[in-house]
Design a protein around this motif. Sequence first.
Motif, short mmCIF file in Angstrom:
data_model
loop_
_atom_site.label_atom_id
_atom_site.label_comp_id
_atom_site.label_asym_id
_atom_site.label_seq_id
_atom_site.Cartn_x
_atom_site.Cartn_y
_atom_site.Cartn_z
N PRO A 1 0.83 -1.20 0.00
CA PRO A 1 0.00 0.00 0.00
C PRO A 1 0.87 1.26 0.00
O PRO A 1 1.82 1.34 0.76
CB PRO A 1 -0.80 -0.08 1.30
CG PRO A 1 -0.66 -1.48 1.77
CD PRO A 1 0.62 -2.00 1.20
N GLY A 2 0.56 2.18 -0.88
CA GLY A 2 1.28 3.44 -0.91
C GLY A 2 1.60 4.00 -2.27
O GLY A 2 1.49 5.21 -2.46
N PRO A 3 2.02 3.18 -3.25
CA PRO A 3 2.40 3.77 -4.54
C PRO A 3 1.29 4.56 -5.23
O PRO A 3 1.54 5.62 -5.78
CB PRO A 3 2.80 2.55 -5.38
CG PRO A 3 3.19 1.53 -4.41
CD PRO A 3 2.35 1.76 -3.20
N THR A 4 0.07 4.08 -5.19
CA THR A 4 -1.02 4.80 -5.85
C THR A 4 -1.33 6.11 -5.13
O THR A 4 -1.61 7.12 -5.76
CB THR A 4 -2.28 3.92 -5.94
OG1 THR A 4 -1.94 2.71 -6.62
CG2 THR A 4 -3.39 4.60 -6.70
N VAL A 5 -1.25 6.10 -3.81
CA VAL A 5 -1.50 7.32 -3.05
C VAL A 5 -0.50 8.39 -3.44
O VAL A 5 -0.86 9.52 -3.78
CB VAL A 5 -1.43 7.04 -1.53
CG1 VAL A 5 -1.56 8.32 -0.74
CG2 VAL A 5 -2.50 6.05 -1.11
N PHE A 6 0.79 8.04 -3.43
CA PHE A 6 1.82 9.01 -3.78
C PHE A 6 1.72 9.46 -5.23
O PHE A 6 1.89 10.63 -5.54
CB PHE A 6 3.21 8.44 -3.50
CG PHE A 6 3.51 8.26 -2.04
CD1 PHE A 6 3.34 9.29 -1.14
CD2 PHE A 6 3.97 7.04 -1.57
CE1 PHE A 6 3.62 9.13 0.21
CE2 PHE A 6 4.25 6.87 -0.23
CZ PHE A 6 4.07 7.91 0.66
N ALA B 1 4.43 7.04 -12.53
CA ALA B 1 4.82 6.97 -11.12
C ALA B 1 4.16 5.78 -10.42
O ALA B 1 4.80 5.08 -9.64
CB ALA B 1 4.45 8.28 -10.41
N ARG B 2 2.88 5.56 -10.73
CA ARG B 2 2.15 4.48 -10.05
C ARG B 2 2.66 3.10 -10.44
O ARG B 2 2.76 2.21 -9.60
CB ARG B 2 0.66 4.57 -10.39
CG ARG B 2 -0.20 3.53 -9.70
CD ARG B 2 -1.66 3.79 -9.91
NE ARG B 2 -2.17 3.25 -11.13
CZ ARG B 2 -2.76 2.06 -11.26
NH1 ARG B 2 -2.91 1.30 -10.20
NH2 ARG B 2 -3.21 1.65 -12.41
N LEU B 3 3.02 2.93 -11.70
CA LEU B 3 3.38 1.59 -12.18
C LEU B 3 4.89 1.33 -12.25
O LEU B 3 5.29 0.18 -12.34
CB LEU B 3 2.77 1.35 -13.56
CG LEU B 3 1.25 1.37 -13.61
CD1 LEU B 3 0.76 1.31 -15.04
CD2 LEU B 3 0.67 0.24 -12.79
#
Length: 163
Positions: A68-73, A111-113
């Motif tokens: 959890p975290g990459p999509t938030v950032f 950034a997300r992927l």
Amino acid sequence: MKNLVFFVSLLGLFWCYQFFSFLGVSIPFDPFLPVLLGFYFWRIKFNYYWLGVFITALLIDVFSSVVPGPTVFSYFLALFCFLQCYRKLALRGIGPAFFSLVIVVVIGEGARLLLFPALFEVPLPEKYGLIILKYILGTLIWGILCWTFCQISWVKNVFESTH
């Protein structure tokens, strides 16, 4: 009322996303980022808007990511870039709006992927560049469809009458 519509829309979109995942259908685009960008223009209260972005991104990570975290950032980074484009380009007319959409989708999905999974040391499969390109193009097409739909006069009148 606008806040309720905002959260119910995100919940409905998330439910559809999870329903297709449950059926084993992989959606080749990010359905949330263009919708969140569109809701920015609806003038939702600042705190509710960013809370909705945070909760949506966290739920996406919890259900579809290893960490959890990459999509938030990445959503926060993409929306920050969008706000900068909004200020600098004024987003009047099709050219600046399209340019902004392309920038935000490329930065957000890249950034997300790619960027944040690498920072969180998540192993990436081979030929990951093609997957990222597919998601960027799919999200860009979805974003253009959402933007075009919101330009239809009756939809625009409905949204503008709720101000």
